[in-house]
Design a protein around this motif. Structure first.
Motif, PDB file in Angstrom:
ATOM      1  N   ASP A 170      -2.159  -2.783  -5.506  1.00 55.91           N
ATOM      2  CA  ASP A 170      -1.120  -3.454  -4.743  1.00 55.91           C
ATOM      3  C   ASP A 170      -1.212  -4.962  -4.979  1.00 55.91           C
ATOM      4  OD1 ASP A 170      -3.297  -4.173  -3.174  1.00 55.91           O
ATOM      5  OD2 ASP A 170      -2.425  -3.471  -1.292  1.00 55.91           O
ATOM      6  N   ALA A 199       0.441   4.120  -2.848  1.00 58.21           N
ATOM      7  CA  ALA A 199       0.089   5.506  -2.582  1.00 58.21           C
ATOM      8  C   ALA A 199       1.088   6.470  -3.212  1.00 58.21           C
ATOM      9  CB  ALA A 199       0.010   5.736  -1.070  1.00 58.21           C
ATOM     10  N   VAL A 248      -6.418   0.777  -6.389  1.00 64.24           N
ATOM     11  CA  VAL A 248      -7.100  -0.368  -5.781  1.00 64.24           C
ATOM     12  C   VAL A 248      -6.149  -1.058  -4.805  1.00 64.24           C
ATOM     13  CG1 VAL A 248      -8.377  -2.497  -6.220  1.00 64.24           C
ATOM     14  CG2 VAL A 248      -8.375  -0.670  -7.940  1.00 64.24           C
ATOM     15  N   GLU A 249      -6.626  -1.230  -3.578  1.00 64.44           N
ATOM     16  CA  GLU A 249      -5.764  -1.770  -2.522  1.00 64.44           C
ATOM     17  C   GLU A 249      -6.468  -2.872  -1.741  1.00 64.44           C
ATOM     18  OE1 GLU A 249      -4.540  -0.236   1.874  1.00 64.44           O
ATOM     19  OE2 GLU A 249      -4.222   1.212   0.248  1.00 64.44           O
ATOM     20  N   GLY A 250      -5.768  -3.954  -1.495  1.00 63.10           N
ATOM     21  CA  GLY A 250      -6.221  -4.953  -0.538  1.00 63.10           C
ATOM     22  C   GLY A 250      -6.879  -6.176  -1.128  1.00 63.10           C
ATOM     23  N   LYS A 278     -10.545  -6.526  -2.385  1.00 62.45           N
ATOM     24  CA  LYS A 278     -10.929  -5.970  -3.690  1.00 62.45           C
ATOM     25  C   LYS A 278     -10.574  -6.909  -4.848  1.00 62.45           C
ATOM     26  CE  LYS A 278     -11.917  -2.133  -1.491  1.00 62.45           C
ATOM     27  NZ  LYS A 278     -11.187  -0.888  -1.744  1.00 62.45           N
ATOM     28  N   ASN A 338     -11.040   4.921   2.440  1.00 61.99           N
ATOM     29  CA  ASN A 338      -9.803   4.763   3.203  1.00 61.99           C
ATOM     30  C   ASN A 338      -8.564   4.656   2.322  1.00 61.99           C
ATOM     31  OD1 ASN A 338     -11.048   4.747   5.773  1.00 61.99           O
ATOM     32  ND2 ASN A 338     -11.622   2.594   5.519  1.00 61.99           N
ATOM     33  N   THR A 339      -8.714   4.069   1.145  1.00 62.18           N
ATOM     34  CA  THR A 339      -7.553   3.812   0.290  1.00 62.18           C
ATOM     35  C   THR A 339      -6.760   5.078  -0.036  1.00 62.18           C
ATOM     36  OG1 THR A 339      -8.531   1.818  -0.654  1.00 62.18           O
ATOM     37  CG2 THR A 339      -6.797   2.880  -1.936  1.00 62.18           C
ATOM     38  N   GLY A 374     -11.815   4.960  -6.895  1.00 62.01           N
ATOM     39  CA  GLY A 374     -11.579   3.775  -6.095  1.00 62.01           C
ATOM     40  C   GLY A 374     -12.521   2.665  -6.535  1.00 62.01           C
ATOM     41  N   PRO A 380       0.798  -1.229   0.000  1.00 61.72           N
ATOM     42  CA  PRO A 380       0.000   0.000   0.000  1.00 61.72           C
ATOM     43  C   PRO A 380       0.833   1.283   0.000  1.00 61.72           C
ATOM     44  CG  PRO A 380      -0.961  -1.590   1.498  1.00 61.72           C
ATOM     45  CD  PRO A 380       0.352  -2.158   1.070  1.00 61.72           C
ATOM     46  N   ALA A 416      -4.301  -7.033  -3.965  1.00 60.65           N
ATOM     47  CA  ALA A 416      -5.546  -6.884  -4.737  1.00 60.65           C
ATOM     48  C   ALA A 416      -5.588  -7.768  -5.971  1.00 60.65           C
ATOM     49  CB  ALA A 416      -5.730  -5.418  -5.137  1.00 60.65           C
TER      50      ALA A 416
END
Length: 228
Positions: free
Chosen positions: A223, A16, A189-191, A194, A45-46, A137, A12, A226
Motif C-alpha cells: 500500500d 487486500a 506489505v502494508e503500513g 514497514k 494482521n496484514t 509478509g 489496505p 509502506a
C-alpha cells in the motif's frame, strides 16, 4: 541481482483485494495446467482482510492444498495461532473447503513435529516440495515467515525448522530452501511501519532475512503508506 516487481495500491482495502485476486488467478492457472494448487500462507494482521476477500473469489478450492508458512507454538484454538485466524477469516465463511495441512505445533516434541510437517510436505507438495505460490509478509525488523534476525534457522537446510523464542513464542517455519523452490512468491506489505523493511527488501539487503529470499519469481504488493 534481479529487480522485484512492485505494485503499489492506494490503501489496505485495495491491497487486500489485489492480493486475493492474484492468489485466485494463480490457483485457476495451476489447476488448469497441473490439476492442483499448492498454496502456503503466512499469518499476522496484514492478511486478515485478504483472507476474507479470498473466500469470495472464484477459486477451485477442491483442488487446493493449503499449507502454513509458519506457526506460533501455542495450543489449538489459541488466538496467537495463525491457524486460528485462518480458520475464522478464510475457512469458516467458505462452503467448499480446501484440503488443509496445519503445522502440528501442539506436539510435545517440536523437532519431531518439524520432521512430521516435512513429511507432509513431501507427500503432498512433492519431493522436494514445490509450492505453486507462497504468500509472505514482512516484519518491521526485516523478518519474513518466522525467519527472524539472528536465529540459527536462517542457515537451516531442512524444509521445516523450529525457531528460538521470538516475541513471546517459539515458531515452526518453512526455510529458505523451500521458499527458493516456489513457482511464485507473493509479498503483501502494508503500513508505514514497514517502510524501512520494504526499502531493504526491494534493494535485496541480505543483512535482513527477507532480503535473502529468492527474487526471480516474486512480486511485491504494497500500500502507499509502506512506500512513504
Amino acid at each position: 541481482m534481479s529487480t522485484l516487481p512492485l505494485e503499489v495500491l492506494p490503501d489496505p482495502e485495495a491491497l487486500a483485494l489485489r492480493a486475493a485476486r492474484v492468489i485466485a488467478a494463480a490457483a485457476r492457472a495451476a489447476v488448469e495446467v497441473r490439476g492442483r494448487f499448492a498454496l502456503a500462507v503466512s499469518g499476522g494482521n496484514t492478511p486478515i482482510r485478504m483472507f476474507e476477500m479470498l473466500a469470495d473469489e472464484d477459486v477451485p478450492w477442491e483442488q487446493v492444498g493449503l499449507f502454513q508458512v509458519d506457526e506460533r507454538v501455542a495450543p489449538e484454538g489459541d488466538p496467537a495461532r495463525n491457524l486460528t485466524q485462518l480458520q475464522a477469516f478464510l475457512l469458516d465463511p467458505m462452503p467448499m473447503l480446501p484440503t488443509i495441512y496445519p503445522m502440528p505445533v501442539e506436539l510435545p516434541d517440536l523437532d519431531l513435529a518439524a520432521m512430521e510437517y516435512s513429511d507432509t510436505l513431501h507427500r503432498h507438495a512433492g519431493a522436494p516440495p514445490v509450492f505453486d505460490l507462497i504468500h509472505l509478509g514482512l516484519g518491521d525488523d526485516g523478518h519474513t515467515a518466522s525467519l527472524v534476525p539472528g536465529d540459527p534457522v536462517l542457515e537451516a537446510t531442512d524444509d521445516v525448522a523450529i525457531t528460538g523464542p521470538y516475541r513471546g513464542h517459539q515458531r515452526m517455519t518453512l526455510t529458505f530452501p523451500v521458499l527458493a523452490r516456489a513457482r511464485a512468491i507473493l509479498w503483501v506489505v502494508e503500513g508505514a511501519t514497514k517502510a524501512n523493511a520494504l526499502a531493504g527488501l526491494l534493494a535485496g539487503d541480505a543483512a535482513m532475512p527477507a532480503g535473502r529470499v529468492a527474487r526471480e519469481r516474486a512480486i511485491v504488493l504494497a500500500d502507499r503508506a509502506a512506500i512513504a
